[in-house]
Design an enzyme around this catalytic site. Structure first.
Site, PDB file in Angstrom:
ATOM      1  N   SER A  68     -12.311 -16.425 -49.054  1.00  0.00           N
ATOM      2  CA  SER A  68     -11.231 -16.891 -48.192  1.00  0.00           C
ATOM      3  C   SER A  68     -11.787 -17.528 -46.914  1.00  0.00           C
ATOM      4  O   SER A  68     -12.534 -18.503 -46.982  1.00  0.00           O
ATOM      5  CB  SER A  68     -10.277 -15.721 -47.896  1.00  0.00           C
ATOM      6  OG  SER A  68      -9.055 -16.168 -47.381  1.00  0.00           O
ATOM      7  N   ASP A 101      -3.095 -17.623 -56.915  1.00  0.00           N
ATOM      8  CA  ASP A 101      -3.411 -17.277 -55.532  1.00  0.00           C
ATOM      9  C   ASP A 101      -2.276 -17.761 -54.635  1.00  0.00           C
ATOM     10  O   ASP A 101      -2.057 -18.967 -54.485  1.00  0.00           O
ATOM     11  CB  ASP A 101      -4.734 -17.941 -55.135  1.00  0.00           C
ATOM     12  CG  ASP A 101      -5.264 -17.465 -53.799  1.00  0.00           C
ATOM     13  OD1 ASP A 101      -4.460 -17.155 -52.909  1.00  0.00           O
ATOM     14  OD2 ASP A 101      -6.501 -17.428 -53.636  1.00  0.00           O
ATOM     15  N   HIS A 111      -5.159 -13.594 -54.844  1.00  0.00           N
ATOM     16  CA  HIS A 111      -6.160 -13.926 -53.840  1.00  0.00           C
ATOM     17  C   HIS A 111      -7.187 -12.809 -53.669  1.00  0.00           C
ATOM     18  O   HIS A 111      -8.389 -13.054 -53.596  1.00  0.00           O
ATOM     19  CB  HIS A 111      -5.464 -14.186 -52.495  1.00  0.00           C
ATOM     20  CG  HIS A 111      -6.375 -14.689 -51.424  1.00  0.00           C
ATOM     21  ND1 HIS A 111      -7.072 -15.867 -51.536  1.00  0.00           N
ATOM     22  CD2 HIS A 111      -6.706 -14.179 -50.197  1.00  0.00           C
ATOM     23  CE1 HIS A 111      -7.785 -16.077 -50.443  1.00  0.00           C
ATOM     24  NE2 HIS A 111      -7.594 -15.050 -49.621  1.00  0.00           N
TER      25      HIS A 111
END
Length: 273
Positions: A95, A224, A253
């Site tokens: 991320s 996601d 995610h």
């Protein structure tokens, strides 16, 4: 605690497990190095050295008023790598951490880097613009800032649901996973967490990605809800010269359940390959 002090006087926490080729983990927002514990333990048990730090403003690291921006995050990573004199390192970013890794290479190159792993990563650009029509509208990030500023405890608890895909029909919901996410998030300072939203959403990593010249695994779930795959992994895999794209059908995610097991296998295979 194991810490080091950056050139601007910020003390950063890191963990250092095992011996062998270094694997350096950069965590997502608003978490800390503990989010990587499963993978750090895994690689350390298989002959690698796992290193994971808490980004400034997060976890057990200092919470400075200044320096909560992507260039400084990347420089902090560089200073950690240099302080430990790491070479032939594999950089793994999830991320926001994927943005940190990309910006590190954009600013510091790959002289100390052997491979890169970008998992659910924010590059090349999350924000919707004329040039990036598949991005996320700015209103969504304004909403994140408002939630963090108004009642971050409740905001983080609610965010954990979509983060791990627990809002999907038939999802195997783990309250323990949600509580861990909330706990890690609440360890982030308000200023650092707030500032970081603009950094992960508005930073354009396109040129950083073009500078990556080592084998790169781009891994992403196609469900996601936090970093949609169309504007991220699909584009990243086209911008990085030596990229392998791995898409996990139905995966969210955050690392959880079968998705985590599949990624762990791919990570070990990539490290050994």
């Amino acid at each position: 605690m194991t810490t080091f002090t950056t050139s601007d006087g910020t003390e950063l926490y890191y963990k250092d497990w095992g011996t062998g080729q270094p694997v350096v983990f950069s965590h997502g927002w608003p978490l800390n190095a503990d989010a990587w514990d499963g993978q750090a333990r895994l690689v350390a048990e298989h002959g690698f050295r796992a290193i994971a730090h808490d980004r400034r403003g997060h976890g057990r690291s200092d919470q400075p008023w200044q320096g909560n921006h992507m260039d400084r995050y990347a420089d902090d990573l560089a200073e950690l790598i240099e302080a430990l004199d790491l070479t032939d390192a594999v950089l793994v970013g999830h991320s926001t951490g994927g943005g940190e890794v990309a910006r590190y290479i954009g600013r510091h190159g790959t002289a100390r880097v052997a491979k890169v792993v970008l998992l659910g990563a924010v590059p090349p650009l999350m924000l919707r613009t004329e040039a990036n029509p598949e991005g996320t509208p700015k209103d969504a990030f304004d909403g994140i800032r408002a939630g963090v500023a108004a009642d971050r405890s409740q905001f983080y608890w609610e965010l954990s649901e979509a983060f791990y895909g627990f809002n999907r029909p038939g999802a195997a919901v783990s309250e323990g996973v949600r509580r861990a996410f909330w706990m890690w998030s609440m360890q982030a300072g308000l200023k650092g967490a707030y500032d970081c939203v603009a950094q992960f959403s508005e930073t354009d990593f396109t040129e950083d990605l073009r500078r990556i010249d080592v084998p790169t695994l781009v891994a992403h779930g196609d469900d996601d809800q936090i970093v949609p795959i169309a504007a991220s992994a699909h584009r990243t895999s086209q911008l990085v010269k030596d990229a392998t794209l791995k898409v996990y059908p139905g995966a969210p995610h955050g690392l959880v359940g079968d998705f985590e097991k599949a990624f762990n296998d791919d990570l070990l295979n990539f490290l050994r390959g």
